[in-house]
Design an enzyme around this catalytic site. Structure first.
Site, PDB file in Angstrom:
ATOM      1  N   TYR A 192      -3.547   4.094   2.016  1.00 39.57           N
ATOM      2  CA  TYR A 192      -3.721   4.426   3.426  1.00 39.57           C
ATOM      3  C   TYR A 192      -4.826   5.456   3.633  1.00 39.57           C
ATOM      4  O   TYR A 192      -5.533   5.416   4.646  1.00 39.57           O
ATOM      5  CB  TYR A 192      -2.402   4.915   4.032  1.00 39.57           C
ATOM      6  CG  TYR A 192      -2.489   5.078   5.531  1.00 39.57           C
ATOM      7  CD1 TYR A 192      -2.604   3.955   6.351  1.00 39.57           C
ATOM      8  CD2 TYR A 192      -2.478   6.334   6.122  1.00 39.57           C
ATOM      9  CE1 TYR A 192      -2.698   4.095   7.721  1.00 39.57           C
ATOM     10  CE2 TYR A 192      -2.571   6.477   7.492  1.00 39.57           C
ATOM     11  CZ  TYR A 192      -2.689   5.349   8.289  1.00 39.57           C
ATOM     12  OH  TYR A 192      -2.791   5.485   9.651  1.00 39.57           O
ATOM     13  N   GLY A 211       0.806  -1.204   0.000  1.00 36.05           N
ATOM     14  CA  GLY A 211       0.000   0.000   0.000  1.00 36.05           C
ATOM     15  C   GLY A 211       0.842   1.257   0.000  1.00 36.05           C
ATOM     16  O   GLY A 211       2.013   1.244   0.382  1.00 36.05           O
ATOM     17  N   CYS A 212       0.229   2.342  -0.452  1.00 29.84           N
ATOM     18  CA  CYS A 212       0.851   3.667  -0.406  1.00 29.84           C
ATOM     19  C   CYS A 212      -0.203   4.633   0.104  1.00 29.84           C
ATOM     20  O   CYS A 212      -1.017   4.276   0.947  1.00 29.84           O
ATOM     21  CB  CYS A 212       1.406   4.056  -1.774  1.00 29.84           C
ATOM     22  SG  CYS A 212       0.157   4.198  -3.078  1.00 29.84           S
ATOM     23  N   ASN A 213      -0.209   5.847  -0.375  1.00 28.90           N
ATOM     24  CA  ASN A 213      -1.189   6.820   0.085  1.00 28.90           C
ATOM     25  C   ASN A 213      -2.543   6.628  -0.596  1.00 28.90           C
ATOM     26  O   ASN A 213      -3.578   6.679   0.044  1.00 28.90           O
ATOM     27  CB  ASN A 213      -0.680   8.244  -0.143  1.00 28.90           C
ATOM     28  CG  ASN A 213      -1.569   9.267   0.515  1.00 28.90           C
ATOM     29  OD1 ASN A 213      -1.791   9.211   1.713  1.00 28.90           O
ATOM     30  ND2 ASN A 213      -2.114  10.185  -0.255  1.00 28.90           N
TER      31      ASN A 213
END
Length: 138
Positions: free
Chosen positions: A112, A83-85
């Site tokens: 996120y 995952g990232c932003n």
């Protein structure tokens, strides 16, 4: 930059609810945001290996050590949610991981930010304090 689909490997993207279930069933969470973003707030027990950096000289650049750094903390047989932003960097990271031989990799769609929006973040800080604006979008 890597394309979201390679000739051999197709990235599987799951929503945050499915990602949470996977994490509860033993998957590891690989957070590919920058250290600054990660330090602001992150999923419990997450591993942080940034996929990209912002540099004054070159702007946005892919971490040239990404695969080596992930290999130092994960096995190619580990089950990993990436995952990232918001889901863009993690999608690209998944392509690279699959192409490097990682077998059980899933992208967390929405990243996120979506995790926070669904009330999954730990602690009692307001969502606005937990999320970061995505510096990697044009």
């Amino acid at each position: 930059m890597a394309s979201p689909k390679s000739s051999e490997n197709v990235v599987v993207t799951v929503n945050v609810h499915a990602a949470k279930d996977l994490l509860c069933s033993g998957y590891r969470y690989l957070d590919v945001r920058t250290g600054e973003e990660f330090n602001k707030s992150h999923i419990e027990n997450a591993l942080n290996v940034p996929y990209m950096f912002i540099t004054p000289q070159a702007g946005k650049v892919v971490n040239p050590e990404f695969i080596d750094q992930v290999t130092a903390v994960c096995s190619k047989d580990d089950q990993i949610v990436v995952g990232c932003n918001s889901g863009g960097r993690s999608l690209r990271a998944c392509v690279e991981l699959l192409n490097a031989g990682f077998k059980h990799v899933k992208n967390m769609g929405g990243g996120y930010s979506e995790w926070v929006d669904n009330g999954f973040a730990e602690g009692d800080k307001p969502a606005a304090e937990l999320k970061t604006s995505c510096k990697f979008r044009p």
